[in-house]
Design an enzyme around this catalytic site. Sequence first.
Site, PDB file in Angstrom:
ATOM      1  CB  CYS A  20      68.838  35.123  36.895  1.00 42.36           C
ATOM      2  SG  CYS A  20      67.197  35.706  37.273  1.00 42.36           S
ATOM      3  CB  CYS A  23      63.970  36.589  31.808  1.00 43.67           C
ATOM      4  SG  CYS A  23      63.595  38.069  32.727  1.00 43.67           S
ATOM      5  CD  GLN A 221      47.715  41.186  39.999  1.00 41.84           C
ATOM      6  OE1 GLN A 221      48.706  40.736  39.427  1.00 41.84           O
ATOM      7  NE2 GLN A 221      46.633  40.457  40.228  1.00 41.84           N
ATOM      8  CE1 TYR A 250      41.118  31.179  46.261  1.00 36.28           C
ATOM      9  CE2 TYR A 250      39.316  31.742  44.769  1.00 36.28           C
ATOM     10  CZ  TYR A 250      40.007  30.803  45.512  1.00 36.28           C
ATOM     11  OH  TYR A 250      39.605  29.490  45.508  1.00 36.28           O
ATOM     12  CD  GLU A 271      43.722  37.485  50.412  1.00 37.24           C
ATOM     13  OE1 GLU A 271      43.480  37.487  49.199  1.00 37.24           O
ATOM     14  OE2 GLU A 271      44.657  36.849  50.931  1.00 37.24           O
ATOM     15  CG  ASP A 319      42.994  37.247  40.681  1.00 39.33           C
ATOM     16  OD1 ASP A 319      43.654  36.399  40.060  1.00 39.33           O
ATOM     17  OD2 ASP A 319      43.406  38.413  40.883  1.00 39.33           O
ATOM     18  CB  CYS A 346      48.591  34.036  37.569  1.00 39.89           C
ATOM     19  SG  CYS A 346      48.437  33.141  39.099  1.00 39.89           S
TER      20      CYS A 346
HETATM   21  N1  SAH Z   1      42.676  39.708  43.370  1.00 40.84           N
HETATM   22  C1  SAH Z   1      43.858  40.188  44.015  1.00 40.84           C
HETATM   23  C2  SAH Z   1      44.769  39.087  44.545  1.00 40.84           C
HETATM   24  C3  SAH Z   1      45.018  37.934  43.650  1.00 40.84           C
HETATM   25  S1  SAH Z   1      46.333  36.850  44.147  1.00 40.84           S
HETATM   26  C4  SAH Z   1      44.622  41.126  43.114  1.00 40.84           C
HETATM   27  O1  SAH Z   1      44.353  41.203  41.922  1.00 40.84           O
HETATM   28  O2  SAH Z   1      45.512  41.803  43.601  1.00 40.84           O
HETATM   29  C5  SAH Z   1      45.513  35.594  44.995  1.00 40.84           C
HETATM   30  C6  SAH Z   1      45.112  35.945  46.396  1.00 40.84           C
HETATM   31  O3  SAH Z   1      44.468  34.788  46.944  1.00 40.84           O
HETATM   32  C7  SAH Z   1      46.245  36.282  47.361  1.00 40.84           C
HETATM   33  O4  SAH Z   1      45.964  37.531  47.972  1.00 40.84           O
HETATM   34  C8  SAH Z   1      46.224  35.145  48.407  1.00 40.84           C
HETATM   35  O5  SAH Z   1      46.534  35.588  49.722  1.00 40.84           O
HETATM   36  C9  SAH Z   1      44.788  34.704  48.325  1.00 40.84           C
HETATM   37  N2  SAH Z   1      44.504  33.311  48.704  1.00 40.84           N
HETATM   38  C10 SAH Z   1      45.281  32.222  48.534  1.00 40.84           C
HETATM   39  N3  SAH Z   1      44.634  31.121  48.947  1.00 40.84           N
HETATM   40  C11 SAH Z   1      43.422  31.529  49.394  1.00 40.84           C
HETATM   41  C12 SAH Z   1      42.295  30.841  49.933  1.00 40.84           C
HETATM   42  N4  SAH Z   1      42.301  29.517  50.095  1.00 40.84           N
HETATM   43  N5  SAH Z   1      41.208  31.561  50.269  1.00 40.84           N
HETATM   44  C13 SAH Z   1      41.187  32.919  50.084  1.00 40.84           C
HETATM   45  N6  SAH Z   1      42.221  33.612  49.587  1.00 40.84           N
HETATM   46  C14 SAH Z   1      43.328  32.935  49.241  1.00 40.84           C
END
Ligand code: SAH
Length: 392
Positions: A20, A23, A221, A250, A271, A319, A346
Amino acid sequence: MPQNKLSKENARLCPVSRKCGGCQLMNLSYEEQLKYKQAKVVKLLGSFHRVSPIIGMNEPFHYRNKVQAAFGRTRGGEIISGVYQSSTHNIVKTDSCLIEDKKADEIILTIRKLIKSFKLTVYDEKNSRGFLRHVLVKRGFQTNEIMVVLVTGTSVFPSKNDFVKELLRLHPEITTIVQNINNKFTSMVLGDKETVLFGKGYIEDVLCGCRFRISPKSFYQINPIQTEVLYSKAVEFANLSCKERVIDAYCGIGTIGIVASKGAGEVIGCELNSDAVRDAKVNAKINDIENIRFFCADAGEFMLGMKENGEKCDVLFMDPPRAGSDKKFLSSAVALSPEKIVYISCNPETQQRDLFYLIKNGYKVKKIQPVDMFPYTNHVETVVLLERTVDN
Ligand code: SAH
């Protein structure tokens, strides 16, 4: 704790861990995994500031609230479901998984049996024929709402009503079932077209006391227990006083912005994914939050627009996805000159790159907090607080 014994047991507990590949740290005890992740963050970000000890989980198993299984056949014709062997499209048959939600795994196994008893076909990527491609299950850990998404290669669903009825009889805990049609030659799991077969077509979950709507496609998440830890740290770092103008860049379905909104003057979320923005707007309503607005845009373009319009920002939460942010975003962020930037990441490698830029342009790192969102994998999440060093 007898760590070595534990680690041997883990290897035994997952017979497919090698194939897989999901992990990567399966051969380490949980304590060793945390040490490894701490060292990784210290190596990449330690030159900016002291790194606080990583926050791990008490129970590092079955934390994934979203489980995806690919369906196919073995050469001998047996219908199987499981995960793709890393970097291939060969399905590794799995009945259960150490890190996935147990209930989701049970439902997927039931569907595997039902496919056989209803004499339905599974999708064959080689000739683009067949019915069931993937099953996606999402569970709200706090609400216990469960969504099942059946991803099919055709829109025709033979014995649809009986199938749904039987699935619900065996799993009355399922709150909604959606058919998603994906007939394209693609490695994306979900297609564009959706039909709700049962229930509302989405689930809700609660994080940090706020309710969130989760639809099949929107990002949420995958480890809700640690997400609460992560968001609480992020909001604590921002140290809001109910006056600030906050940007949640984001923002996904608006989670961080909504959690932070109670302590802020005003929040603006941005977003790229339009489904997520629609959910974010609904989420603000569900939680009776009036001081938040969401925009669907590329975060870099959005920040540039803010800068060009001479807008103000006191605190920026960012984020980004694994690739990190881009120059357009970072240069506009610097020009907007928020007093604080809370950078959630991340991927500490791209975060290191972006931090170098922000430090060169008037910011100082004040806190670094790693959080283990993905036990047994080599991923690590970090929250970094930056403060502006020069006055405007
Ligand atoms: N802060 C949120 C999502 C984080 S993940 C949480 O904690 O749940 C990162 C996010 O960035 C995703 O939803 C993805 O769709 C968005 N994303 C990716 N590229 C982007 C861009 N260029 N501009 C705006 N959002 C973007």
